[in-house]
Design an enzyme around this catalytic site. Structure first.
Site, PDB file in Angstrom:
ATOM      1  N   ASP A  27      -2.676  -4.915   0.421  1.00  0.00           N
ATOM      2  CA  ASP A  27      -2.224  -6.236   0.854  1.00  0.00           C
ATOM      3  C   ASP A  27      -2.864  -6.701   2.149  1.00  0.00           C
ATOM      4  O   ASP A  27      -3.214  -7.877   2.289  1.00  0.00           O
ATOM      5  CB  ASP A  27      -0.696  -6.279   0.961  1.00  0.00           C
ATOM      6  CG  ASP A  27      -0.097  -5.154   1.799  1.00  0.00           C
ATOM      7  OD1 ASP A  27      -0.858  -4.345   2.376  1.00  0.00           O
ATOM      8  OD2 ASP A  27       1.139  -5.081   1.871  1.00  0.00           O
ATOM      9  N   MET A  37       0.818  -1.213   0.000  1.00  0.00           N
ATOM     10  CA  MET A  37       0.000   0.000   0.000  1.00  0.00           C
ATOM     11  C   MET A  37       0.856   1.270   0.000  1.00  0.00           C
ATOM     12  O   MET A  37       2.063   1.222   0.214  1.00  0.00           O
ATOM     13  CB  MET A  37      -0.925   0.000   1.220  1.00  0.00           C
ATOM     14  CG  MET A  37      -1.938  -1.139   1.233  1.00  0.00           C
ATOM     15  SD  MET A  37      -3.012  -1.126   2.692  1.00  0.00           S
ATOM     16  CE  MET A  37      -3.986   0.359   2.406  1.00  0.00           C
ATOM     17  N   HIS A  38       0.188   2.384  -0.260  1.00  0.00           N
ATOM     18  CA  HIS A  38       0.703   3.750  -0.045  1.00  0.00           C
ATOM     19  C   HIS A  38       1.764   4.217  -1.041  1.00  0.00           C
ATOM     20  O   HIS A  38       2.056   5.408  -1.095  1.00  0.00           O
ATOM     21  CB  HIS A  38       1.293   3.906   1.367  1.00  0.00           C
ATOM     22  CG  HIS A  38       0.453   3.376   2.466  1.00  0.00           C
ATOM     23  ND1 HIS A  38      -0.848   3.777   2.680  1.00  0.00           N
ATOM     24  CD2 HIS A  38       0.714   2.438   3.421  1.00  0.00           C
ATOM     25  CE1 HIS A  38      -1.341   3.127   3.721  1.00  0.00           C
ATOM     26  NE2 HIS A  38      -0.419   2.301   4.186  1.00  0.00           N
TER      27      HIS A  38
END
Length: 486
Positions: free
Chosen positions: A237, A78-79
């Protein structure tokens, strides 16, 4: 029919082929490099991800009838900030979730814009790993790159784009950008204005189990897939791992001991804790979840084993440790990459405390495993303060393969710990989302009920849980005591 789950991790991509009944037919993985241009920075080349995925898909399907693959979906780190120009070319290497360069931008968001404003707009406050602070950093430090932006993507969405030609994302992954109004599932106009982001730069939003397109004809032909092979949006995830462990619906919990560590609590209703210590995100089942995230979990143990004491024999290092659970006088703060939940301190660092002349290597190894477990409990305590009551948790990730670590988690959290049949959390969850997108199952919950099976249960021992309660009360005082030093 068969379904492919693509788990785009930090060190490697893992691809999984699942039958419609949940049987795992094949798993392959491909590694790619990670770059640390400066201390605290962490980057990868999206082109490396795509090369690994293409090679992995070919290997995954070798010996199988690719025409039987009805759908593909994703779980992804992520991110990360992926930026494309007007020709859909990658502008610069992706800035990853564990990158710590944005302390200044994160502080501006939290202190000048204000945590109340951020929480009202997005249900979250700024953390150094989130996407919005990265965008601010690029705007300030690399204005020439910022000026070229035509599209902003998350890591797995770059792979989805390469497969379909569609710019898309899902609500669970977008929740970690600090640009999404999580409660109302739309982009926050206020946050876009604050970050200088054009709405046209952002991908279309989908539920994780919704189709976003089909595999491009030339690529389908190259892989032997049908030209109508569906691609579903996928999930971040942790949300994908939660699907893969059956952590969907109301009041279920999953602990993940991977590179990072998480405690993930699913919910049918939206809620936010007053300190924003936990992330309030949308879930891949179409509902919501709360999540506490540690930046370093099983990676602490890997660092200690591989880099410090120089061994790959993890089991040998844990031998005999069970006899001294709850009695270790050595503690470890697991903040090797800074910390996110619940401290939100990118400057925090790892630390051994309480050593003496009789401290052994085994004591220090145990302290690392316990320190990670105590860090998970820090977030669990925030959830308990919201009135959330749990009696069990599922567990996944590389660290969960250790029976000793599972016992620690059970007694430190004082919860029944359930291990599921498959260790393939995000990849299996992604394949399940693809199956839902193709109509194999009516909902994510239905797929989880049919596919996920509990194979082992660890009950907490009242005497050991009481010992660990005393240990945790000591541990929780350590970070406040050394915070100023960081």
């Amino acid at each position: 029919m068969d379904y492919i789950g693509i788990d785009l991790g930090t060190s490697a991509v893992k691809l999984l082929l699942m039958g419609g009944d949940g049987t795992i037919r094949n798993v392959v993985s491909r590694e790619y490099p990670i770059y640390f241009p400066r201390s605290g920075w962490s980057e990868q080349r999206p082109e490396d991800w795509w090369s690994a995925v293409q090679d992995g898909l070919k290997a995954l399907l070798t010996g199988f009838d690719a025409k039987q693959v009805a759908g593909i979906s994703f779980g992804g780190q992520m991110h990360g900030l992926v930026m494309l120009d007007a020709e859909d070319r990658v502008i610069r290497p992706a800035i990853l979730w564990n990158d710590g360069r944005t302390a200044e931008q994160t502080a501006w968001l939290n202190d000048t814009v204000g945590k109340e404003t951020l929480s009202a707009c997005t249900a979250n406050i700024a953390f150094a790993g989130f996407t919005a602070p990265k965008l601010l950093w690029v705007r300030e430090k690399e204005p020439e790159n910022f000026a070229r932006i035509a599209k902003i993507m998350l890591p797995k969405d770059y792979i989805a784009y390469q497969l379909t030609g569609v710019h898309s994302t899902d609500y669970s992954d977008a929740s970690g950008m600090l640009l999404l109004d999580v409660e109302h599932k739309c982009w926050s106009e206020k946050m876009l204005e604050l970050c200088g982001v054009e709405k046209s730069w952002l991908p279309a939003l989908f539920e994780s189990y919704q189709p976003t397109g089909t595999v491009k004809p030339a690529l389908a032909a190259q892989l032997g897939l049908e030209c109508n092979c569906v691609v579903a949006a996928g999930a971040g995830d942790n949300a994908a791992a939660a699907v893969g462990t059956g952590t969907v619906g109301e009041g279920r919990c999953n602990v993940s001991l991977g590179t990072s560590g998480t405690i993930f609590i699913s919910s049918r209703s939206f809620r936010v804790d007053s300190r924003n210590a936990l992330h309030a995100f949308d879930h891949a089942d179409g509902q919501y979840h709360l999540m506490g995230c540690m930046l370093s979990a099983a990676s602490c143990n890997q660092w200690w084993m591989d880099s410090i004491i120089g061994t790959k024999d993890y089991a040998a290092e844990q031998a005999g440790m069970e006899e001294r659970l709850g009695e270790n006088s050595t503690f470890f703060l697991p903040y090797l990459m800074g910390e996110r939940s619940p401290h939100n301190d990118p400057k925090a660092r790892g630390m051994f405390i309480g050593m003496s002349m009789d401290t052994t290597r085994r004591d220090m190894t145990q302290a690392i495993m316990e320190g990670v477990s105590f860090g998970i409990r820090d977030s669990f305590e925030v959830a308990k303060a919201l009135g959330i009551r749990l009696d069990s948790t599922r567990i996944c990730g590389g660290g969960a393969k250790s029976a000793l670590w599972r016992k620690m988690i059970a007694n430190i959290l004082n919860l029944r710990v359930e291990r599921v049949a498959s260790e393939e959390g995000p990849g299996l969850g992604a394949a399940m989302l693809a199956a839902v997108a193709c109509g194999e199952y009516a909902s994510v919950e239905e797929a989880a009920d049919a596919i996920v099976q509990v194979t082992e249960t660890v009950e907490p021992d009242p005497l050991l849980a009481a010992k660990y309660q005393e240990q945790y009360e000591r541990f929780e005082k350590l970070y406040p005591a050394v915070k100023a030093w960081f």
